[in-house]
Design a protein around this motif. Structure first.
Motif, PDB file in Angstrom:
ATOM      1  N   ASP A   1     -11.030  -4.544   4.807  1.00  0.00           N
ATOM      2  CA  ASP A   1     -11.034  -3.130   5.211  1.00  0.00           C
ATOM      3  C   ASP A   1     -12.464  -2.607   5.347  1.00  0.00           C
ATOM      4  OD1 ASP A   1      -9.931  -0.664   5.852  1.00  0.00           O
ATOM      5  OD2 ASP A   1      -8.536  -0.677   4.158  1.00  0.00           O
TER       6      ASP A   1
ATOM      7  N   GLY B   1      -9.628   1.533   8.124  1.00  0.00           N
ATOM      8  CA  GLY B   1      -8.843   2.770   8.036  1.00  0.00           C
ATOM      9  C   GLY B   1      -7.858   2.825   9.187  1.00  0.00           C
ATOM     10  N   GLY B   2      -7.207   1.690   9.461  1.00  0.00           N
ATOM     11  CA  GLY B   2      -6.407   1.526  10.671  1.00  0.00           C
ATOM     12  C   GLY B   2      -7.218   0.751  11.695  1.00  0.00           C
TER      13      GLY B   2
ATOM     14  N   ASN C   1     -13.771   1.431   5.433  1.00  0.00           N
ATOM     15  CA  ASN C   1     -13.159   2.757   5.493  1.00  0.00           C
ATOM     16  C   ASN C   1     -14.075   3.937   5.787  1.00  0.00           C
ATOM     17  OD1 ASN C   1     -10.309   2.731   5.309  1.00  0.00           O
ATOM     18  ND2 ASN C   1     -10.504   1.782   3.296  1.00  0.00           N
TER      19      ASN C   1
ATOM     20  N   TRP D   1       0.792  -1.230   0.000  1.00  0.00           N
ATOM     21  CA  TRP D   1       0.000   0.000   0.000  1.00  0.00           C
ATOM     22  C   TRP D   1       0.829   1.288   0.000  1.00  0.00           C
ATOM     23  CZ3 TRP D   1      -4.011   2.347  -1.542  1.00  0.00           C
ATOM     24  CH2 TRP D   1      -4.405   3.560  -0.986  1.00  0.00           C
TER      25      TRP D   1
ATOM     26  N   CYS E   1      -9.356  -4.607   9.389  1.00  0.00           N
ATOM     27  CA  CYS E   1      -8.794  -3.271   9.221  1.00  0.00           C
ATOM     28  C   CYS E   1      -9.971  -2.335   9.043  1.00  0.00           C
ATOM     29  CB  CYS E   1      -7.905  -3.275   7.972  1.00  0.00           C
ATOM     30  SG  CYS E   1      -7.283  -1.661   7.486  1.00  0.00           S
TER      31      CYS E   1
ATOM     32  N   TRP F   1      -5.249  -4.390  11.931  1.00  0.00           N
ATOM     33  CA  TRP F   1      -4.361  -3.295  11.530  1.00  0.00           C
ATOM     34  C   TRP F   1      -4.620  -2.163  12.530  1.00  0.00           C
ATOM     35  CZ3 TRP F   1      -0.084  -2.128   9.898  1.00  0.00           C
ATOM     36  CH2 TRP F   1       0.236  -0.968   9.212  1.00  0.00           C
TER      37      TRP F   1
ATOM     38  N   TRP G   1       3.942  -2.562  10.513  1.00  0.00           N
ATOM     39  CA  TRP G   1       4.777  -2.513   9.312  1.00  0.00           C
ATOM     40  C   TRP G   1       5.917  -1.526   9.481  1.00  0.00           C
ATOM     41  CZ3 TRP G   1       0.681  -0.914   5.124  1.00  0.00           C
ATOM     42  CH2 TRP G   1      -0.300  -1.890   5.016  1.00  0.00           C
TER      43      TRP G   1
ATOM     44  N   ARG H   1     -14.976   9.475   1.868  1.00  0.00           N
ATOM     45  CA  ARG H   1     -13.995   8.913   0.930  1.00  0.00           C
ATOM     46  C   ARG H   1     -14.721   8.448  -0.340  1.00  0.00           C
ATOM     47  NH1 ARG H   1      -9.699   3.872   0.984  1.00  0.00           N
ATOM     48  NH2 ARG H   1      -7.890   5.097   0.441  1.00  0.00           N
TER      49      ARG H   1
ATOM     50  N   ASP I   1      -2.496  -4.724  -1.948  1.00  0.00           N
ATOM     51  CA  ASP I   1      -3.507  -3.886  -1.301  1.00  0.00           C
ATOM     52  C   ASP I   1      -4.497  -3.367  -2.332  1.00  0.00           C
ATOM     53  OD1 ASP I   1      -4.465  -1.486   0.575  1.00  0.00           O
ATOM     54  OD2 ASP I   1      -3.248  -2.801   1.824  1.00  0.00           O
ATOM     55  N   ASP I   2      -5.107  -2.250  -2.030  1.00  0.00           N
ATOM     56  CA  ASP I   2      -6.165  -1.626  -2.830  1.00  0.00           C
ATOM     57  C   ASP I   2      -5.703  -1.387  -4.281  1.00  0.00           C
ATOM     58  OD1 ASP I   2      -8.434  -0.262  -3.480  1.00  0.00           O
ATOM     59  OD2 ASP I   2      -8.227   1.271  -1.944  1.00  0.00           O
TER      60      ASP I   2
ATOM     61  N   ASP J   1      -3.427   3.431  10.541  1.00  0.00           N
ATOM     62  CA  ASP J   1      -2.780   3.812   9.281  1.00  0.00           C
ATOM     63  C   ASP J   1      -1.498   4.596   9.551  1.00  0.00           C
ATOM     64  OD1 ASP J   1      -4.544   2.582   7.616  1.00  0.00           O
ATOM     65  OD2 ASP J   1      -5.660   4.387   7.060  1.00  0.00           O
TER      66      ASP J   1
ATOM     67  N   PHE K   1      -2.605   2.983  -5.343  1.00  0.00           N
ATOM     68  CA  PHE K   1      -3.517   2.341  -6.307  1.00  0.00           C
ATOM     69  C   PHE K   1      -2.804   1.873  -7.585  1.00  0.00           C
ATOM     70  CE2 PHE K   1      -5.986   5.331  -3.770  1.00  0.00           C
ATOM     71  CZ  PHE K   1      -7.026   4.535  -3.323  1.00  0.00           C
TER      72      PHE K   1
ATOM     73  N   TRP L   1      -6.260  -7.411  -0.597  1.00  0.00           N
ATOM     74  CA  TRP L   1      -7.101  -6.416   0.085  1.00  0.00           C
ATOM     75  C   TRP L   1      -8.515  -6.448  -0.483  1.00  0.00           C
ATOM     76  CZ3 TRP L   1      -9.964  -2.187  -1.487  1.00  0.00           C
ATOM     77  CH2 TRP L   1     -10.247  -1.184  -0.541  1.00  0.00           C
TER      78      TRP L   1
ATOM     79  N   LYS M   1      -7.045  -9.005   3.647  1.00  0.00           N
ATOM     80  CA  LYS M   1      -7.045  -7.807   4.493  1.00  0.00           C
ATOM     81  C   LYS M   1      -8.411  -7.178   4.276  1.00  0.00           C
ATOM     82  CE  LYS M   1      -4.922  -3.237   4.918  1.00  0.00           C
ATOM     83  NZ  LYS M   1      -3.819  -2.377   4.495  1.00  0.00           N
TER      84      LYS M   1
HETATM   85  C1  GLA Z   1      -7.257   1.977   4.470  1.00  0.00           C
HETATM   86  C2  GLA Z   1      -6.286   1.021   5.104  1.00  0.00           C
HETATM   87  C3  GLA Z   1      -4.929   1.164   4.453  1.00  0.00           C
HETATM   88  C4  GLA Z   1      -5.059   0.880   2.982  1.00  0.00           C
HETATM   89  C5  GLA Z   1      -6.095   1.790   2.349  1.00  0.00           C
HETATM   90  C6  GLA Z   1      -6.396   1.381   0.914  1.00  0.00           C
HETATM   91  O1  GLA Z   1      -6.930   3.283   4.747  1.00  0.00           O
HETATM   92  O2  GLA Z   1      -6.204   1.222   6.490  1.00  0.00           O
HETATM   93  O3  GLA Z   1      -3.982   0.296   5.037  1.00  0.00           O
HETATM   94  O4  GLA Z   1      -5.409  -0.465   2.790  1.00  0.00           O
HETATM   95  O5  GLA Z   1      -7.332   1.762   3.071  1.00  0.00           O
HETATM   96  O6  GLA Z   1      -7.324   2.203   0.311  1.00  0.00           O
END
Ligand code: GLA
Length: 745
Positions: free
Chosen positions: A485, A535-536, A487, A343, A533, A552, A581, A450, A373-374, A555, A348, A418, A483
């Motif tokens: 998420d 957003g953290g 958000n 990430w 996860c 997670w 990380w 978002r 990831d994303d 962030d 992206f 992700w 993972k």
């Molecule tokens: C969130 C997660 C990040 C990452 C982004 C991807 O913020 O906490 O670790 O995966 O989304 O968009």
């Protein structure tokens, strides 16, 4: 009058006066309707008083097997302003009969009656560690079954309630707690965790004074802003450390955590009669659960425990309990693979060639799992589009995911991906097809965060869609890890598919469906591992942790910030689940703070290690450092993530220094991490007196990084390391050291 009442409370609750004659036998006995559960170092007891109310009798250090618990007696009224119903503590108080303290259950009946008084009906003792007690309203057909189950090792008690409507008409439940806890009368300090995005896990400590402290989430989810955990330390002179008396290694502590990933509330109440009670469960804000005839409402579980070894002892009990009883791989979850996550390196901008190039570099330093990831799906070029469309993006991965996954496997790693299953971008095929699938109130704006909306997972069709695409993804691809998420939080939480007076059930059905999807996926794909996860650290709680292997925490990957976050995190949760990380320096937060790779590695090595840096920018020296430290981590990982944690020096409150120590269960190995963050005036690192070792065993010192003052022995007894202690040679800005002690046979 006040003194008189205090005395009465003491008679009923205080540890010193409780131990009176009684039943010969057992770890759990019911005598004169006194129920007692024993386990670990604690005892919990409650009984039925002369009115038929269920009353707490004792919660604290373990009593003698032959000690008796005096039966329950209700307390008198306080002048004419507080009835006995409010002065007498209850295990699960219905709102009625003039109750002015926090109720556990509040109900409105179909005829408008809002009075609920729960009395004991009967109890079933399943085994010595478990009891179920049925309560019923004094005239109406509302039944509540309270479930108690005590873990014999940790003494942690699981409590929940099942509410059943046997009336002929529906009732509306306006408030439903999982449990109420009552503490002996004393002076206390409350510890609780708050935060925000990129700033989770702040430990707050404050004296418990008159009134109520409410910690909660109204967000539809657990939330970054507060975590459903509390600890209450008894203040006494021996335990005094810092501004308040919350002792890290000494003193009595009562603690608890709610296993729920939706809106929740914990109220810590210090009543005007000096009783301290904790009530926790569904958040009553915007609640209103219509319970039809013959329906049940099952609350989440509220876990509670007791330690007489301070907050450190409380968190060690929690860690062991989570490993042994909560996590999906309990009782012995395997230490987490060291992951690489793309990430922060690529955001992206993922594609096959780019991910393979990084995967090769990750494999070269000893990474076990490569996670993309994303950005890999739908029309996902940035965060404006694609959520909801879970097909592989054909421009970025024209040959699908298989070539990348095969390559990752050939490099000796497994593959993770992700996903953000509960969300949708308005710019997606799914939204164009099903605009009614999101939480919304018809005719009202749909607030985006978002650029996304929340799918209404309470709807059966949405639930099935989400489980369906995830099942397909896992069936068609060799994926070891998701993972998962989440958000944003809720807005406009409408559910117009169901009658208007049932729409508020969304707060519960959404979370139940989330849990059932996770459970189904794990059943269908038994090898899958999942990270929670949001957003953290927005969804970390004992509810989601029954289905997810790790979380997670934030962030924010700044290694200095992480020290205090990790400190706060470990009060409630085991380092096993705390993904950490190593990312790039200068770091994107805090005005490009610079730290060495060694400092970043050692900060992350206190939890479950991951690498999230852009390896394309690393030097040969960086690769060598990371490879050496990952190997050192692997060799002590079980001790670090499953061992007993001692927070030797706290990084909180602007401390220049911090240090943690873990000791393996057999006391064969110990790992210590130490940080000097901004020393002043040439001051030395404080003397490190270790904890938890066998004083009579011999331990050999080996350095992972750094050194001690000349003269420090290479090998010494546990007594030496704990009592004499060692002096690190560690000063300056963002300096770190780590070492191991291994028992010599
Ligand atoms: C969130 C997660 C990040 C990452 C982004 C991807 O913020 O906490 O670790 O995966 O989304 O968009």
């Amino acid at each position: 009058m006040k003194t008189f009442l205090k005395m009465l409370f003491s008679c009923v609750l205080s540890t010193s006066l409780l131990v009176v004659l009684l039943s010969a036998d057992s770890t759990a006995a019911q005598t004169a309707q006194v129920f007692r559960l024993d386990g670990g170092n604690s005892t919990y007891a409650f009984g039925v008083n002369e009115h038929g109310e269920l009353q707490p009798l004792y919660w604290g250090g373990r009593l003698g097997a032959h000690d008796s618990i005096p039966p329950a007696h209700s307390l008198p009224e306080m002048a004419s302003f507080d009835s006995p119903y409010t002065t007498t503590p209850q295990e699960y108080a219905g709102w009625g009969a003039g109750l002015f303290t926090e109720p556990a259950l509040k109900v409105t009946f179909a005829d408008g009656n809002r009075d609920l008084v729960l009395h004991f009906v009967h109890a079933t003792q399943g085994n010595p560690q478990a009891v179920e007690v049925q309560l019923k309203d004094i005239s109406r057909e509302i039944y509540v079954t309270l479930r108690y189950s005590l873990d014999s090792e940790s003494g942690i008690l699981a409590r929940s309630a099942d509410i059943e409507n046997r009336e002929k008409q529906p009732v509306v439940i306006e408030q439903a707690a999982a449990a109420q806890w009552t503490l002996p009368p004393a002076r206390y300090t409350l510890s609780y965790l708050t935060g925000r995005w990129a700033g989770e896990w702040t430990l707050n400590q404050e004296p418990i004074l008159g009134g109520a402290r409410v910690i909660e989430s109204r967000r539809g989810t657990t939330g970054h802003q507060a975590n459903p955990w509390f600890a209450i330390s008894r203040d006494d002179s021996q335990a005094t450390v810092g501004p308040f008396a919350a002792g890290e290694e000494h003193g009595e502590v009562w603690f608890g955590a709610l296993a729920w990933s939706g809106s929740w509330r914990i109220t810590v109440e210090h009543t005007q009669l000096d009783a301290v009670r904790v009530t926790g469960g569904f958040n009553p804000f915007d609640f209103g659960y219509k319970l039809k005839p013959a329906e049940h409402l099952e609350t989440p579980i509220f876990y509670g425990g007791y330690s007489n070894h301070g907050l450190g002892g409380a968190s060690r009990l929690m860690h062991r309990f989570e490993l042994a009883h909560i996590l999906p791989q309990a009782p012995d979850p395997k230490p987490r693979p060291v992951i690489y996550n793309s990430w922060e390196a690529t955001e992206f901008r993922v594609d096959e060639a780019g991910q393979i190039a990084i995967a090769e570099k990750a494999a070269s330093i000893g990474v076990d799992r490569f996670v993309m990831d994303d950005g890999w799906f739908g029309q996902r070029k940035d965060d404006h589009a694609g959520l909801g469309d879970w097909y592989v993006n054909p421009e970025k991965f024209p040959r699908g995911l298989k070539p990348l996954i095969d390559k990752v496997h050939s490099l000796g790693m497994d593959f993770g991906l992700w996903v953000e299953p509960e969300m949708i971008n308005p710019n997606s095929d799914l939204y164009r097809k099903h605009p009614d699938w999101v939480l919304n109130f018809p005719g009202r704006p749909r607030s985006e965060s978002r650029n996304q909306l929340v799918l209404n997972l309470a709807r059966p069709d949405v639930r099935d869609y989400v489980e369906g695409f995830l099942d397909k993804l896992l069936t068609e691809n060799d994926i070891a890890f998701l993972k998962w998420d989440y958000n944003r939080n809720w807005s406009e939480p409408g559910w117009d598919q169901v009658p208007f007076d049932e729409q508020k059930r969304v707060y519960i059905e959404f979370i139940r469906n989330l849990y059932s999807i996770l459970a189904d996926l794990r059943k269908k794909h038994p090898k899958i591992e999942i990270e929670s996860c949001s957003g953290g650290g927005g969804r970390v709680d004992l509810g989601i942790l029954r289905y997810t292997d790790e979380v997670w925490p934030s962030d924010n990957t700044d290694p200095f910030d992480r020290l205090s976050m990790q400190d706060g995190f470990t009060y409630a949760y085991t380092p096993q689940i705390m993904m950490a990380w190593v990312t790039d320096s200068p770091h994107w937060l805090n005005n490009k703070r610079m730290t060495s790779l060694t400092y970043r590695m050692l900060s992350s090595m206190q939890g479950s290690l991951g690498i999230g840096a852009n390896l394309n920018n690393w030097t040969a020296e960086d690769f060598a450092t990371a490879k050496r430290l990952i190997a050192a981590y692997h060799s002590a990982q079980r001790t670090i993530v499953h061992g007993d944690l001692y927070r030797l020096i706290s990084p909180r409150d602007g401390s220049e220094f911090s240090a943690t120590q873990t000791v393996s269960a057999e006391k064969n190995q110990s790992a210590v991490f130490a940080f000097a963050n901004a020393t002043q005036e040439g001051r030395d690192f404080p003397l490190l007196q270790l904890q938890g070792l066998d004083p009579n065993a011999e331990y050999k010192l080996s350095w992972i990084e750094g050194k001690a003052r000349p003269g420090t022995p290479e090998s010494a007894s546990g007594a030496w390391w704990m009592r004499h202690g060692l002096q690190l040679d560690l000063r300056g800005d963002f300096q770190a050291a780590a070492f191991r002690l291994d028992r010599q046979h």
